[in-house]
Design a protein around this motif. Structure first.
Motif, PDB file in Angstrom:
ATOM      1  N   GLN A   1      30.255  13.401   5.338  1.00 46.66           N
ATOM      2  CA  GLN A   1      29.356  13.338   4.086  1.00 46.66           C
ATOM      3  C   GLN A   1      28.011  14.202   4.372  1.00 46.66           C
ATOM      4  O   GLN A   1      27.733  14.719   3.502  1.00 46.66           O
ATOM      5  CB  GLN A   1      29.036  11.866   3.911  1.00 46.66           C
TER       6      GLN A   1
ATOM      7  N   GLU B   1      26.410  16.950   1.940  1.00 49.71           N
ATOM      8  CA  GLU B   1      25.175  16.816   1.424  1.00 49.71           C
ATOM      9  C   GLU B   1      24.448  18.158   1.741  1.00 49.71           C
ATOM     10  O   GLU B   1      23.609  18.633   0.889  1.00 49.71           O
ATOM     11  CB  GLU B   1      24.627  15.450   1.575  1.00 49.71           C
TER      12      GLU B   1
ATOM     13  N   LYS C   1      27.510   6.781  -0.783  1.00 47.78           N
ATOM     14  CA  LYS C   1      28.422   6.625   0.333  1.00 47.78           C
ATOM     15  C   LYS C   1      29.741   6.031  -0.021  1.00 47.78           C
ATOM     16  O   LYS C   1      30.825   6.681   0.533  1.00 47.78           O
ATOM     17  CB  LYS C   1      27.654   5.560   1.357  1.00 47.78           C
TER      18      LYS C   1
ATOM     19  N   PHE D   1      32.314   8.366  -1.845  1.00 48.84           N
ATOM     20  CA  PHE D   1      32.589   9.448  -1.071  1.00 48.84           C
ATOM     21  C   PHE D   1      33.683   8.893  -0.166  1.00 48.84           C
ATOM     22  O   PHE D   1      34.766   9.908  -0.153  1.00 48.84           O
ATOM     23  CB  PHE D   1      31.479  10.049   0.014  1.00 48.84           C
ATOM     24  N   ARG D   2      33.617   7.912   0.546  1.00 47.65           N
ATOM     25  CA  ARG D   2      34.681   7.564   1.617  1.00 47.65           C
ATOM     26  C   ARG D   2      36.058   7.405   0.811  1.00 47.65           C
ATOM     27  O   ARG D   2      36.925   7.630   1.292  1.00 47.65           O
ATOM     28  CB  ARG D   2      34.303   6.266   2.328  1.00 47.65           C
TER      29      ARG D   2
ATOM     30  N   LEU E   1      32.132  16.341  -6.144  1.00 47.98           N
ATOM     31  CA  LEU E   1      30.925  15.685  -5.946  1.00 47.98           C
ATOM     32  C   LEU E   1      30.561  15.210  -7.266  1.00 47.98           C
ATOM     33  O   LEU E   1      30.371  15.993  -8.184  1.00 47.98           O
ATOM     34  CB  LEU E   1      29.822  16.509  -5.281  1.00 47.98           C
TER      35      LEU E   1
END
Lengths: 320, 320
Positions: free
Chosen positions: A253, A257, A266, A269-270, A314
């Motif tokens: 991550q 970024e 977070k 994203f995971r 994203l």
DNA sequence: TCAAAAGTGTTATCCTTACACCCATGT
DNA sequence: ACATGGGTGTAAGGATAACACTTTTGA
């Protein structure tokens, strides 16, 4: 160093590479010192002329990069062939009367590498040395206010109302004032706008508010590379070209970024990475990350066969 | 026509254009006759060498196209610079001993035009003359069975099991056998696979099951152009470069279907176009379309300022 | 005990996809 | 009447974005 004119005007063809990597929390580009510029500008991308001995363009590029930096390249992709404008440092008319005779092209490439060991004269620099306003990980950078103020002044100074509106639109579109917000992919459009407004050193700006200069049009090439990479990570698993064989989700991550210049949410994203099937767990964990030890992951090659466009769409969130 | 060798090996730089349009239900490309090929291959893209008089690459391209076809170009975008392989018709070693000396590059462009009036020697041809298997509007084309059968045979003939698996994976990935289904953007990957398998005339195939041949690497350029356009219509309003000033939603849909080679779901297409704000109504209607008269629409330029990526994300539906 | 980072679960919302249906014209 | 294409409404499903919360380490 100056050659006699080869016949009337056989074009000169150069090769140049934006070699990108990611170390710690910083995205990097490999630079070499450049001598012989007016005012002694010192930085540039690895580059050299296409030679008869080069079997292909890409092989020629790899040869030049190895010779100049000792770096061997993995992932390589052609970006763009420059040759239209701004190729000669001084702009039009710098070379005297017969300037319009000799074409100078440059085929630019994007390369991604894992290790970042600087060699010879070369050096790894942060992307944001050249494009400070592209890093929004710590929020909107303060320098942006001064920059957009100058852009607005440039727009106001347009010769006619129509051109003024057009300039204003472009500023809003590229720097995000418009409804669309900040689009991290428009690196080249932002650079070109700053160039036209005379705010970059290459175009005569007195300071480096808009970032450190590079030789000839190398910063334009770098901008092209960053924009392309920022776009591509969304639908191709190219980030993993920059990662070590195993890594934690947190490290992944932070690299994403760093590349995109924005912070991500977070938890989402995971989940995204997991449910896309981009990575798989290894048996190992590491305690080197700070708090609770993290599971080490590795890239799942099979995803290339499963998904049409495996990547990391994203969003724009900014949570921790 | 043949020139004396200019010094040792100054590269030759050519310019070429894939000029695309859409007339009725057929996507078109502008071609010119090409003489002097072995076996008299007759078709190619408008092209010519970069000349000292050309101020920029793009201006040089426009000049060549106007000279050869009388067509003036609107939207123009650089595609790729070829020069790696397959540049010389005969492949390696065709020109005798000193073959490795002279580079021949070609900078390829994509152009979109509205009017399709053929001029001079040029002619508008359907895309699918060169890539018959890319047109799936009438369902999976029957010729595909023969083609994939030959591809499978090529995969079976691999020198080792690993290579065989790799070839099989590529076939599945590009031609859709894998879970991902058909991806209309992978035009270039499909062409290159057919090329490697020796199934295209340019690579020595006896028939034209895989489409009509073109001069040198022009079909590779065309494949690049089609893939790029098919991708780009999804996030940029480039289709409107091919449409007349006013049009009906049905016409717009048929053009998009012609370009992408797949059929779309009518109701959803209309909703998509409407809610994206890509078009606005005019006062006029037309009765020329068949059934109930249709409202004439026009492109809404303002969408460029409103949306970050205004385009026509096409799903994969096939309804009427 | 607290800070820091890893990791899990849940919910509201939007967009995509599909289906059903009505409208206006020419033959 | 009916074929043809234009045009509208609505419901199911999945992906996204935001929220709250638990776990495991080192200092």
């Amino acid at each position: 160093m100056r050659e006699a004119e080869p016949r009337a005007a056989a074009p000169l063809v150069g090769l140049a590479a934006a070699i990108l990597a990611a170390t710690l929390d910083e995205p990097r580009v490999l630079t070499v010192p450049v001598a012989g510029q007016p005012e002694g500008r010192g930085e540039g991308l690895p580059a050299g002329p296409l030679e008869p001995a080069h079997p292909t363009l890409e092989r020629g590029l790899r040869a030049w990069v190895e010779r100049q930096t000792g770096q061997s390249l993995g992932y390589v992709e052609q970006l763009y062939t420059f040759g239209d404008r701004n190729r000669r440092p001084g702009g039009e008319g710098a070379g005297g009367k017969g300037n319009g005779g000799q074409h100078a092209l440059s085929v630019a490439y994007l390369a991604l590498v894992r290790e970042a060991r600087p060699a010879a004269d070369s050096a790894w620099q942060s992307w944001y040395r050249y494009f400070p306003y592209e890093d929004r990980r710590a929020g909107r950078p303060p320098s942006l206010d001064a920059l957009t103020a100058r852009l607005e002044a440039w727009a106001e100074a347009a010769p006619n109302p129509e051109e003024r509106r057009r300039r204003g639109d472009r500023i809003g579109l590229t720097f995000g004032a418009a409804g669309s917000g900040w689009n991290e992919e428009r690196v080249l459009e932002r650079y070109e706008l700053l160039f036209e407004a005379g705010l970059v050193p290459e175009a005569g700006a007195p300071d480096s508010l808009a970032g450190q200069a590079m030789a000839v049009d190398h910063r334009r090439m770098l901008a092209t590379a960053l924009g392309r990479l920022r776009g591509k990570i969304k639908y191709r698993p190219v980030v993993f070209e920059l990662m070590p064989p195993v890594f934690t989700l947190g490290q992944l991550q932070r690299v994403v970024e760093a590349l995109s210049g924005i912070l991500l949410h977070k938890q989402n994203f995971r989940r995204l990475v997991a449910q896309q099937g981009l990575v798989e767990e290894t048996d190992a964990v590491t305690a080197e990350t700070g708090g609770r030890p993290a599971r080490l992951m590795r890239f799942r090659r099979e995803v290339l066969l499963e998904r049409p466009a495996p990547g990391l769409r994203l969003p724009s969130s900014r949570a921790g």
